[in-house]
Enzyme design. Structure first.
Site, PDB file in Angstrom:
ATOM      1  N   LYS A  54       0.906  -1.064   0.068  1.00  7.48           N
ATOM      2  CA  LYS A  54      -0.127  -0.085  -0.017  1.00  7.48           C
ATOM      3  C   LYS A  54       0.896   0.967   0.087  1.00  7.48           C
ATOM      4  O   LYS A  54       0.527   2.307  -0.852  1.00  7.48           O
ATOM      5  CB  LYS A  54      -0.948  -0.085   1.282  1.00  7.48           C
ATOM      6  CG  LYS A  54      -2.030  -1.027   1.158  1.00  7.48           C
ATOM      7  CD  LYS A  54      -2.553  -1.519   2.376  1.00  7.48           C
ATOM      8  CE  LYS A  54      -3.390  -2.674   2.148  1.00  7.48           C
ATOM      9  NZ  LYS A  54      -4.366  -2.972   3.537  1.00  7.48           N
ATOM     10  N   GLN A  98      -4.062  -1.616   9.860  1.00  7.74           N
ATOM     11  CA  GLN A  98      -3.847  -3.109   9.126  1.00  7.74           C
ATOM     12  C   GLN A  98      -4.565  -4.083  10.202  1.00  7.74           C
ATOM     13  O   GLN A  98      -4.286  -4.254  11.328  1.00  7.74           O
ATOM     14  CB  GLN A  98      -2.471  -3.159   8.966  1.00  7.74           C
ATOM     15  CG  GLN A  98      -2.320  -4.494   8.239  1.00  7.74           C
ATOM     16  CD  GLN A  98      -2.824  -4.720   6.735  1.00  7.74           C
ATOM     17  OE1 GLN A  98      -2.955  -3.786   6.187  1.00  7.74           O
ATOM     18  NE2 GLN A  98      -3.480  -5.938   6.637  1.00  7.74           N
ATOM     19  N   ASP A 121     -10.445   3.691   4.674  1.00  7.45           N
ATOM     20  CA  ASP A 121     -10.344   2.134   4.317  1.00  7.45           C
ATOM     21  C   ASP A 121     -11.669   1.691   4.797  1.00  7.45           C
ATOM     22  O   ASP A 121     -11.949   0.596   4.469  1.00  7.45           O
ATOM     23  CB  ASP A 121      -9.417   1.825   5.493  1.00  7.45           C
ATOM     24  CG  ASP A 121      -8.966   0.265   4.985  1.00  7.45           C
ATOM     25  OD1 ASP A 121      -8.904  -0.033   3.601  1.00  7.45           O
ATOM     26  OD2 ASP A 121      -8.558  -0.521   5.836  1.00  7.45           O
TER      27      ASP A 121
END
Length: 287
Positions: A54, A98, A121
């Site tokens: 990413k 994450q 996200d």
């Protein structure tokens, strides 16, 4: 005739070029470069790899990434404090925590601590609630990437029966909400669904999102259906659907594994972050 391959790698590269132009326009307007803050907690090698991917994708289009790495013994309180620091930092456009985090951490509490305007996200309950109501929100990255892929390849959704196999809060559930918003009739299934094979066979569009290698046999999927595989199992180089030549001959469209949904997940995260920076600068986000 072989099915249409929904090539996520190619589409993600095309969108990256377009996003690079938008970043340049943002900088010319006098605004700062977008910043994606990534938080990695613990020592999971796969998570570390995903975060690096990413970050590299961000750099290629001119988005800055800020890496925060916390130890395996990090507490919920310490992680919440870190998230709040990023919430308060005006230079940060988006925040990525994450998944998964170590077991002692209340992951949901930490996800929901991310401010909605920085939830690029798409992991907060607030964002999911707004999405479910058809309001503006950053959708979870994987289903957002899938929806952009379906739109790009001209896959008609209105009126179709979509079956989503998987019910995770950051994939299956938001995927179902997005498809419902696109006027699909949606069935949400999981590993304990009775007569799962029959439900899958009834679908015009199948989204496999269980996280189990080859869980859905090819013969479960109907002729001319669209097969979207959101799973990836690197050791076996396969997804959640048992994709084979016979299935590709029967369906109308499918996502390859790898090279299908995965690249579009990262693309969606980056584009959401860019949109957040554009909004902060008062620029109407690109479509």
């Amino acid at each position: 005739m072989p099915a249409l391959e929904l090539n996520g790698s190619r589409l993600a590269a095309e969108r990256a070029e377009a996003m690079s132009v938008r970043v340049s326009q943002l900088l010319r307007s006098g605004a700062q470069a977008p910043v994606l803050a990534t938080i990695l907690v613990g020592e999971d090698p796969a998570s570390a790899t995903y975060v690096r991917m990413k970050q590299n994708a961000c750099r290629k289009i001119g988005i800055d990434s800020r890496a925060i790495v916390l130890g395996q013994d990090t507490t919920t309180e310490a992680l919440l404090e870190q998230i709040e620091q990023l919430n308060q930092d005006p230079s940060v456009s988006g925040i990525l925590l994450q998944h998964p985090v170590p077991g002692q951490i209340d992951e949901r509490a930490c996800f929901d601590a991310i401010r909605a305007e920085k939830d690029t996200d798409g992991v907060t309950c607030t964002g999911f609630g707004r999405l479910s109501m058809g309001l503006d929100a950053y959708g979870s990255a994987t289903p957002t990437g899938i929806m952009r892929m379906l739109a790009h390849y001209g896959i008609e959704l209105s009126g179709r029966h979509a079956v989503v196999v998987g019910r995770s809060p950051i994939l299956g559930k938001p995927m179902a909400a997005m498809l419902l918003n696109a006027n699909c009739t949606v069935s949400i299934c999981h590993s304990r669904t009775r007569d799962l094979a029959d439900v899958v066979r009834s679908a015009d569009l199948v989204v496999a999102a269980l996280g189990r290698p080859r869980f859905i046999p090819g013969e479960w999927i109907a002729d001319d259906a669209v097969a979207i595989d959101a799973g990836y199992h690197p050791a076996d180089r396969c997804g959640d659907i048992d994709l084979n030549a016979a299935l590709i001959e029967r369906v109308s469209a499918y996502t390859p594994v790898p090279g299908g949904v995965g690249p579009m997940t990262i693309s969606a995260l980056i584009e959401n972050t860019l949109q957040a920076a554009e909004r902060t600068a008062g620029i109407h986000p690109g479509s």
